[in-house]
Design a protein around this motif. Structure first.
Motif, PDB file in Angstrom:
ATOM      1  N   ARG A  19      -7.214  -7.744  -7.586  1.00 22.44           N
ATOM      2  CA  ARG A  19      -6.300  -6.840  -6.913  1.00 22.44           C
ATOM      3  C   ARG A  19      -6.947  -6.177  -5.683  1.00 22.44           C
ATOM      4  O   ARG A  19      -6.456  -6.302  -4.562  1.00 22.44           O
ATOM      5  N   ILE A  65      -7.570  -8.466  -2.843  1.00 20.79           N
ATOM      6  CA  ILE A  65      -6.384  -8.838  -2.081  1.00 20.79           C
ATOM      7  C   ILE A  65      -6.085  -7.821  -0.993  1.00 20.79           C
ATOM      8  O   ILE A  65      -5.898  -8.169   0.184  1.00 20.79           O
ATOM      9  N   PHE A  66      -6.097  -6.535  -1.373  1.00 17.94           N
ATOM     10  CA  PHE A  66      -5.798  -5.502  -0.364  1.00 17.94           C
ATOM     11  C   PHE A  66      -6.820  -5.510   0.761  1.00 17.94           C
ATOM     12  O   PHE A  66      -6.472  -5.446   1.933  1.00 17.94           O
ATOM     13  N   TYR A 126      -6.049  -8.605   2.932  1.00 16.63           N
ATOM     14  CA  TYR A 126      -4.760  -8.771   3.600  1.00 16.63           C
ATOM     15  C   TYR A 126      -4.404  -7.646   4.577  1.00 16.63           C
ATOM     16  O   TYR A 126      -3.841  -7.911   5.643  1.00 16.63           O
ATOM     17  N   VAL A 127      -4.707  -6.393   4.208  1.00 16.55           N
ATOM     18  CA  VAL A 127      -4.243  -5.279   5.045  1.00 16.55           C
ATOM     19  C   VAL A 127      -4.690  -5.431   6.502  1.00 16.55           C
ATOM     20  O   VAL A 127      -3.860  -5.356   7.422  1.00 16.55           O
ATOM     21  N   ILE A 179      -4.638   4.262   4.922  1.00 13.77           N
ATOM     22  CA  ILE A 179      -3.643   3.437   4.207  1.00 13.77           C
ATOM     23  C   ILE A 179      -4.331   2.456   3.271  1.00 13.77           C
ATOM     24  O   ILE A 179      -3.927   2.278   2.110  1.00 13.77           O
ATOM     25  N   LYS A 192      -5.563   4.200   0.306  1.00 15.27           N
ATOM     26  CA  LYS A 192      -4.416   4.618  -0.518  1.00 15.27           C
ATOM     27  C   LYS A 192      -3.903   3.469  -1.385  1.00 15.27           C
ATOM     28  O   LYS A 192      -3.686   3.631  -2.591  1.00 15.27           O
ATOM     29  N   VAL A 193      -3.706   2.287  -0.788  1.00 18.22           N
ATOM     30  CA  VAL A 193      -3.137   1.193  -1.578  1.00 18.22           C
ATOM     31  C   VAL A 193      -4.165   0.616  -2.538  1.00 18.22           C
ATOM     32  O   VAL A 193      -3.827   0.203  -3.654  1.00 18.22           O
ATOM     33  N   ARG A 235      -4.549   2.847  -5.593  1.00 22.37           N
ATOM     34  CA  ARG A 235      -3.270   3.072  -6.245  1.00 22.37           C
ATOM     35  C   ARG A 235      -3.373   2.867  -7.762  1.00 22.37           C
ATOM     36  O   ARG A 235      -3.862   1.839  -8.218  1.00 22.37           O
ATOM     37  N   ASP A 254       1.824  -0.140 -10.017  1.00 17.65           N
ATOM     38  CA  ASP A 254       1.984  -1.575  -9.822  1.00 17.65           C
ATOM     39  C   ASP A 254       2.908  -2.184 -10.851  1.00 17.65           C
ATOM     40  O   ASP A 254       3.740  -3.023 -10.557  1.00 17.65           O
ATOM     41  N   ASP A 292       6.396  -1.539  -9.923  1.00 19.59           N
ATOM     42  CA  ASP A 292       6.808  -2.361  -8.791  1.00 19.59           C
ATOM     43  C   ASP A 292       6.971  -3.804  -9.203  1.00 19.59           C
ATOM     44  O   ASP A 292       7.830  -4.517  -8.719  1.00 19.59           O
ATOM     45  N   LYS A 293       6.071  -4.208 -10.118  1.00 22.41           N
ATOM     46  CA  LYS A 293       6.160  -5.572 -10.602  1.00 22.41           C
ATOM     47  C   LYS A 293       7.555  -5.828 -11.158  1.00 22.41           C
ATOM     48  O   LYS A 293       8.155  -6.852 -10.922  1.00 22.41           O
ATOM     49  N   LEU A 350      10.062  -6.095  -8.406  1.00 22.74           N
ATOM     50  CA  LEU A 350       9.902  -7.387  -7.756  1.00 22.74           C
ATOM     51  C   LEU A 350      10.459  -8.495  -8.639  1.00 22.74           C
ATOM     52  O   LEU A 350      11.110  -9.418  -8.181  1.00 22.74           O
ATOM     53  N   GLU A 402      12.795  -8.344 -10.705  1.00 24.18           N
ATOM     54  CA  GLU A 402      14.241  -8.352 -10.590  1.00 24.18           C
ATOM     55  C   GLU A 402      14.662  -9.079  -9.316  1.00 24.18           C
ATOM     56  O   GLU A 402      15.503  -9.957  -9.319  1.00 24.18           O
ATOM     57  N   LEU A 403      13.985  -8.691  -8.254  1.00 18.77           N
ATOM     58  CA  LEU A 403      14.293  -9.270  -6.954  1.00 18.77           C
ATOM     59  C   LEU A 403      14.075 -10.779  -6.983  1.00 18.77           C
ATOM     60  O   LEU A 403      14.910 -11.562  -6.539  1.00 18.77           O
ATOM     61  N   ASN A 437       1.807  -3.043  -2.673  1.00 21.41           N
ATOM     62  CA  ASN A 437       2.020  -3.745  -3.931  1.00 21.41           C
ATOM     63  C   ASN A 437       1.336  -5.099  -3.882  1.00 21.41           C
ATOM     64  O   ASN A 437       1.561  -5.903  -2.982  1.00 21.41           O
ATOM     65  N   VAL A 438       0.524  -5.330  -4.885  1.00 21.75           N
ATOM     66  CA  VAL A 438      -0.357  -6.494  -4.838  1.00 21.75           C
ATOM     67  C   VAL A 438       0.437  -7.813  -4.818  1.00 21.75           C
ATOM     68  O   VAL A 438      -0.031  -8.818  -4.289  1.00 21.75           O
ATOM     69  N   GLN A 486       3.585  -8.017  -3.496  1.00 22.86           N
ATOM     70  CA  GLN A 486       4.460  -8.063  -2.333  1.00 22.86           C
ATOM     71  C   GLN A 486       3.692  -8.176  -1.015  1.00 22.86           C
ATOM     72  O   GLN A 486       4.237  -8.619  -0.008  1.00 22.86           O
ATOM     73  N   ILE A 487       2.436  -7.769  -1.056  1.00 22.08           N
ATOM     74  CA  ILE A 487       1.699  -7.707   0.208  1.00 22.08           C
ATOM     75  C   ILE A 487       1.601  -9.092   0.846  1.00 22.08           C
ATOM     76  O   ILE A 487       1.661  -9.233   2.074  1.00 22.08           O
TER      77      ILE A 487
END
Lengths: 358, 538, 538, 358
Positions: free
Chosen positions: C475, C478-479, C482-483, C504, C507-508, C511, C516, C519-520, C523, C525-526, D70-71, D73-74
């Motif tokens: 995790r 990844i941030f 990617y950020v 930022i 912060k992420v 988190r 998460d 949000d998971k 997501l 659902e989406l 969000n890991v 969604q990013i």
């Protein structure tokens, strides 16, 4: 050179005569008190042979019988005669029909077909027995042929057509291509590509200007009309034909069927094969040299490559090497994968390099 | 807290066979309500058949099953056999491991457990005694005795409650037993189907059965021929083990080993014995009891290398193909039936057996599932229906391994066919105590396949002939319809008149069939070619 | 040619149990070379375990299997149990249906057939006598005796060939037997796997095994705790039949039926007896022998309606979840193990049983097929491995019915898992004589499912936690990756400079995980929506 | 009316602005120390609603999030931004690319796609988030559109094209149809047919003259470009559009997607649906009235018909009756089955009768 129109009329006369002779043969036999039987050249694999001189597949000497005296064959002979009458009508009135339409028309015959498949087979019987193509009999495929873009002028039914003035998708080769006259052109070559994605890329990147070429979008396996068109531009206009397909066994074989004809249509390959056409890529070597994005070969790809390796059409050293190499690297690549280096790369770099190398 | 051995062995005790099976009734096949009742029918019917045949009587049985309450029945079973002498009655019905069939002889039952097992089950579930009336000949007189008795499991003996002389008209045994925890069913595993199948394999018997609803079923004899009595057969040398030889030696009354060999084994001549003596150097004149294990082993090993005639087959009495056909016709009323009885073969080197098979098609063949007919397999061992454990049985396995498509039967599962298989042997190799499935010996599998494939070919011929007749009819019609329209169309095509075609039409219509066959082949070849061509990718 | 009954019954005879099983050795489980040898190991090992435990001794066995020739072995089996007193030795080894375990007690063996069956097989295949050395305590003395003997099947008794006193250091029995027609195999059904599984279920035992190649395997104790001795338990009223009551009444020494009831059944108080007397109006003071079947039936029917406490469970001694875990860890060395021992339950109204289960994951769990790991099932009944008839067994059936996907195991077949199930009962309902598969009683199926699903949840938690730890690590990475690139690209898109983004990013990255998770779900659902949208035809 | 060229330029500006604003939103959020998140309208079935007024499907109000925090969604947000930059480049240079090409181009990005499917989904995300079509973003479908025959004149990149002077297969609608100007025409209507077999039959039987119509050969399910073309000839030129397909649930639905839009493309239906188009046949009633050769309905046909019956687009009494009738007779028929009455029947009899009845 006779005009295309005269040429077409000659072909029609020939077809009508051949159809009539079929009826004659039967009536003659009955008159001689012989049980009528028609010899139909066999289209089985064992009767399809690769002709090294002509560089395409032809039918061998084996025949099958359709006898009026055999309870199983009598139906086929009946269907053939009915179909011959139907085709005679089409040719005499200058019309065409699809096999599907003929299948429905046959509903009114005294001997009809069990299903479409059965009528298709009898159609091929007729083609091969009379030695002329289904197009000459007025039986057209449903599918249109390829798209063509570039400076060529054709004449179809008195309409003059220029394939650079027909919109971005160009001229569509119609099933009746044999009746179209090739009037004029201003190109040096023909480049055929497998997908319409690549066709539009070539148009967009002005490949037709850069290489002074016709661009042909094959849309996968080339239709009979497309193959006839490529043969005619090659042989009537003397233009070299290059084929640039995906780098996989299916891409290879789409090109090979254009070049050396198909086994299944061995009886009409003399009208369809373009033995002078050249395969431009994508090869296994290209995959390595250009470091292309790839997919791994699937089981079916490997199987197909091994089949191709044994096929006499692939006897050239070039193909032996490329097929072996692809099996070794275990990867395949699409034409569009050149986009990795930018959208223009394929036109600006790849095709010039390949043409130079030939 | 260790305990010493003597203390532990204070609890050591011995059980009788009856006590043992009282605790383990599933070992007698009594498990499940439906199966338990079917097993009872099986034990009583086979016993009656065996007894009657051994006495040379055409078997006739009447059975009456009354329902007292849910899962509670009274069974009356009466036969016309030779009867049981008074002093043997409780032995037959109350002593486990007792019986008259422990010889090397083909019979339906063999373990001395059947009848006593039924009495045990009755007693365990209802506490009721058994009632038996036996009529038997003594000299010219027919004696009759009626008895009620229980089984004393602690002693493995009968306990007579009541006994009296009765007058009887004929010989035979009638027994009345009560059962709880059993259930009468019409399913494939139920008692009714058991009787029906028994009748197919025993067409010389007559059975009258009154079912719990009061309906009377009479299964008539399909033949009057009583099967010949199987003879006791001496074991074949290739079938004995060293242990068998030692066992024989221990319990013989012969004085010399050589005479033991010739008298106890089949196909064993004095010449053979001399050969054995010469090769093994064993003194065969010694007393049987002095025979050592190693010597017995040596002799058995030599047996394996010597050539003997196949075992005598006088001990094997098959039903016979004609009799099977009669049984099948009587019960299934089929459209077609084919049967066969194979020659005797041996398995495991020396046990002889015969396979018989039958195929019935149409009529009442097959079993009805919903509103469809499915194929069914009826398995028998020495004429006894095998109702359970179909899955693991060699007979089933052999039948399933047959490629029925080769015999023109495309979907065997959904064809109205009954396949009948009977294995005849002095020693059927059952897979378990329940005696419901046959072990997969290679030779047995082979014979079942051969037998069935042979009659399957007959069935194929029948079905082909049926089809051919239909085709021949259609053939003429085709020519008469097609020839005129084809010639009309050909005339249009050629732009000429339709010629006289009567001669041609007559010629093709009267064409001998044999020519068609040949042409069919030519066409077949052509069509196959076409097919390959079509599939062939470009 | 009719024959009369008396003539037929001249051939009537009685067999002993030994004779019977000599003719039907497959009924003892002796069928097939591999299975026969495994059954011998089974009989000898369980007997040694039972004997040692009953005497309060930690079991220790040493086994030596020598190959003499193809399919010919010498087996030496020695235990440290209490030994067998001299005069019981031939009874134990040569008399069928004799034993000390016919009581209502939980033990591994129970039918009095095991040891004598091994001697019978040895004798039948090799003719060799058995040799036994027994050391046993008498008072403070340890006596030793060595004996060679054969079984006399005609009498179901031993035949001593040789006997002498010997000096022994400790108690225990050593037996030496020879076998032919058996085969040592490493397969799942073979003798070696039998020992390995025995060790998992008996972690308090030690076994030393020298295999035919001479290799020595020492299976150490995983625990020093000797399992408590199971107590004999009186039958529960809900588990007896009328026949049982009559049987008890016949063989009791009590003078009144009421005292027979209280002394022979568990949970049967005087108060209960009075109730019974009152309701049934049966005089319970009468002598047991005077009890009629109908009265017994009446009493049993009443039992079914009365409420009794569940059967006492002092007779059931499970292995215990800790001990199973030790056994599994010792033998399988797994990455994860979960075990459970359920509370006692009853089936068929009155037979109590306990289900124990274990799941091992990773390590040596599962069985190796080719170069892949598959899951495996190890079934046990009273600590005894069940090696055969897996297909028909209730334990297998229950396990197969579990939806393993619900526990995060997508492809149970191809997961390195060993599932262990043990059923503990005074009366395991075996499906057949071979005692290799358990009958599908509803309550047993239910308990096996419940037990296994409980520990499957633990395994799921373990696997989830393992996954979560891995994810958490990825995790942050990844941030951090990617950020920066996303913001660089967004800046190009907007045609502006890349802004300060340390805040930022911190912060992420920091988190809390819980967010998460939420949000998971969103997501999820989406994504589901998207998926449906994609599948939705136009 | 602005010229098509100006119109196209305007659309390009709009696209560039929308793409830029996506970058702005993210940079703004970061500057405000807010974790950037992009709201993406949901395309799930529950968010696709049939708009009774507009007579096609539209998206509802539900949204999903793509958050930088969000890991899961990013990655999507990263892919979206990269793709936006790529499209901005296309639009600014006036080029186009296929999704496949973009997929290969993405190999060079720091955040790439797992597979083509993933990149297609992000492409739709971008379309729906910015509210413009993929064609406006320069992302073209591979497939060409329908064939058009008849007297219409188009202007594509300064080339004037007349669809009656392009050979028997006519004009091929290219994916860039939005940049083509509809210059002039001399027809009264448009008749679209499902198969190219029927297209050629119509051309051969001079249907374009008889009915003074354009003939459109759909080639099965209509491509986006075809649907855009039909909408434009209907709305810009005011020509009535008739659709004549096979008489089966698939033929029905090919017509219905042209008329009322697809559920899957609800976010762009305002550019694609032609609510005024009319279904001409083949109906279940036609099957009965014309006694057509039929095939029995397969299980999947029945299933599909039952689905259609519940679909709000089929709420008209006409459809209710026809669907129920087809289920009842249990049969379906192809357009070509009219050949039973001769090849000309469909043009001489059937279509005139159907047009009269409307």
């Amino acid at each position: 050179m006779t005009s295309r129109k005269e040429h077409a009329l000659k072909r029609r006369d020939l077809a009508v005569n051949k159809l009539t002779s079929l009826g004659d043969r039967i009536i003659d036999d009955v008159a001689k008190q012989t049980v009528p039987a028609i010899r139909v050249p066999s289209r089985g694999t064992s009767n399809i042979v690769y002709d090294e001189d002509r560089r395409y597949y032809v039918l061998g000497d084996r025949y099958g019988q359709r006898s009026l005296g055999n309870v199983k064959q009598i139906k086929k002979i009946g269907q053939m005669v009915y179909m011959a009458n139907f085709c005679k009508g089409l040719v005499q009135t200058g019309k065409t029909a699809t096999l599907r339409e003929m299948y429905y028309v046959s509903e009114g015959w005294d001997i009809d077909f069990g299903d479409q498949q059965e009528s298709n087979i009898v159609g091929e019987d007729l083609e091969v027995t009379l030695g002329i193509t289904r197009e000459d009999l007025g039986l057209m495929p449903e599918e249109d042929g390829a798209s063509v873009y570039g400076d060529i002028t054709l004449k179809d039914d008195d309409v003059e057509i220029n394939a650079m003035r027909m919109g971005k998708s160009g001229y569509t080769i119609s099933p009746t291509i044999d009746e179209v006259e090739l009037l004029d052109h201003n190109v040096e070559r023909v480049i055929a590509v497998e997908t319409m994605g690549m066709f539009h890329r070539m148009v967009q990147e002005n490949a037709y200007k850069k290489f002074n070429t016709l661009i042909v979008g094959l849309k996968g396996q080339a239709a009979r009309a497309t193959r006839r068109f490529l043969k005619r531009v090659n042989e009537e206009l003397g233009l070299p034909v290059y084929i640039c397909n995906d780098g996989d066994p299916w891409g290879f074989h789409i090109a090979m069927v254009i070049i050396s004809g198909s086994a299944k249509l061995a009886h009409v390959n003399h009208e369809l094969a373009t033995p002078n056409a050249k395969f431009l890529g994508v090869t296994a070597s290209d995959i390595v040299n250009y470091d292309l994005p790839t997919d791994p070969l699937k089981d079916i790809d490997v199987l197909r490559l091994k089949e191709l390796y044994k096929d006499p059409r692939y006897r050239d050293e070039f193909w032996k090497v490329e097929i072996k190499k692809m099996l070794k690297i275990g990867k395949k690549a699409e034409q569009q994968s050149f986009s990795k280096y930018g959208l223009e790369y394929v036109v600006d770099t790849y095709i010039p390099e390949k043409l130079d190398a030939l | 807290m260790e305990r010493e051995a003597s203390e532990l062995f204070e609890e050591f005790k011995e059980l009788t066979a009856s006590e043992f099976f009282r605790r383990n009734k599933q070992m007698l096949g009594f498990s499940g309500k439906i199966r338990s009742l079917t097993m009872v029918f099986h034990e009583l019917i086979t016993n009656s058949f065996d007894a009657a045949e051994e006495a040379g009587i055409q078997p006739e049985i009447s059975i009456d099953l009354k329902r007292v309450d849910k899962d509670h029945y009274i069974l009356k079973h009466k036969d016309n056999g030779p009867g049981i002498p008074e002093n043997y009655i409780t032995k037959v019905y109350c002593t486990m491991f007792a019986g008259s069939k422990f010889r090397n002889i083909q019979s339906r039952g063999q373990q001395g457990l059947g009848c006593s097992g039924c009495v045990l089950l009755s007693q365990m579930t209802t506490g009721k005694p058994a009632r038996v009336i036996s009529g038997y000949k003594k000299g010219d007189e027919i004696k009759g005795v009626e008895m009620t008795f229980k089984m004393d499991v602690k002693t493995n003996k009968g306990l007579i409650l009541n006994k009296k002389k009765v007058d009887v008209d004929s010989t035979g045994v009638a027994i009345e037993l009560q059962f709880k925890d059993v259930s009468y069913s019409l399913s494939e595993q139920g008692a009714f189907e058991y009787i029906r199948r028994s009748m197919i394999a025993n067409p010389h018997a007559k059975v009258t059965f009154r079912d719990p609803t009061g309906q009377l079923f009479i299964f008539h004899r399909a033949t009057e021929i009583i099967p010949p009595l199987p003879k006791e057969v001496l074991p074949h040398p290739k079938g004995v083990t060293a242990d068998d030889l030692i066992f024989m030696a221990k319990h013989t009354d012969k004085r010399r080993f050589r005479s033991l060999l010739t008298s106890s084994l089949s196909r064993m001549s004095t010449k053979r014995v001399n050969e054995i003596e010469e090769i093994t150097k064993i003194d065969l004149n010694k007393r049987p009891k002095d025979m050592k294990w190693e010597e017995a082993e040596q002799i058995v090993e030599l047996f394996a290398q010597m050539d003997f005639m196949a075992p005598p087959t006088s001990g094997l009495i098959p039903i016979g193909k004609e009799q099977i056909e009669k049984g099948i016709r009587e019960i299934l009323n089929p459209e077609f039936v084919a049967t066969t009885t194979r020659k005797p073969k041996t398995y495991r080197g020396g046990v002889s057996f015969i396979i018989e098979a039958g195929i019935a098609y149409g009529g009442n063949s097959g079993r009805v599932v919903g509103d469809q007919k499915r194929s069914e397999i009826m398995r028998f061992a020495n004429r006894v229906p095998l109702s359970f454990d179909q899955g693991s049985c060699a007979l089933t396995e052999a039948l399933k391994s047959i490629d029925w498509k080769r015999y023109g039967i495309r979907d065997i599962e959904n064809t109205p066919i009954t396949v009948f298989v009977n294995i005849v042997s002095t020693n059927v190799p059952y897979l378990s105590t329940g005696k419901q499935s046959v072990a997969p010996e290679d030779e047995i599998l082979h014979e079942v396949r051969q037998a069935t494939m042979k009659i399957a070919r007959s069935l194929q011929k029948y079905l082909n002939a049926k089809r051919a007749a239909k085709e021949e009819e259609m053939r003429s019609k085709i020519f008469e319809t097609y020839v005129p329209v084809i010639l009309k169309e050909a005339a249009i095509l050629s732009g000429r008149d339709v010629p006289e075609y009567e001669y041609i039409l007559a010629k093709v219509t009267r064409r001998p069939k044999i020519l068609d066959e040949i042409d069919k082949e030519t066409l077949q070849e052509l069509t196959n070619d076409d097919m390959v061509g079509d599939k062939d990718d470009e």
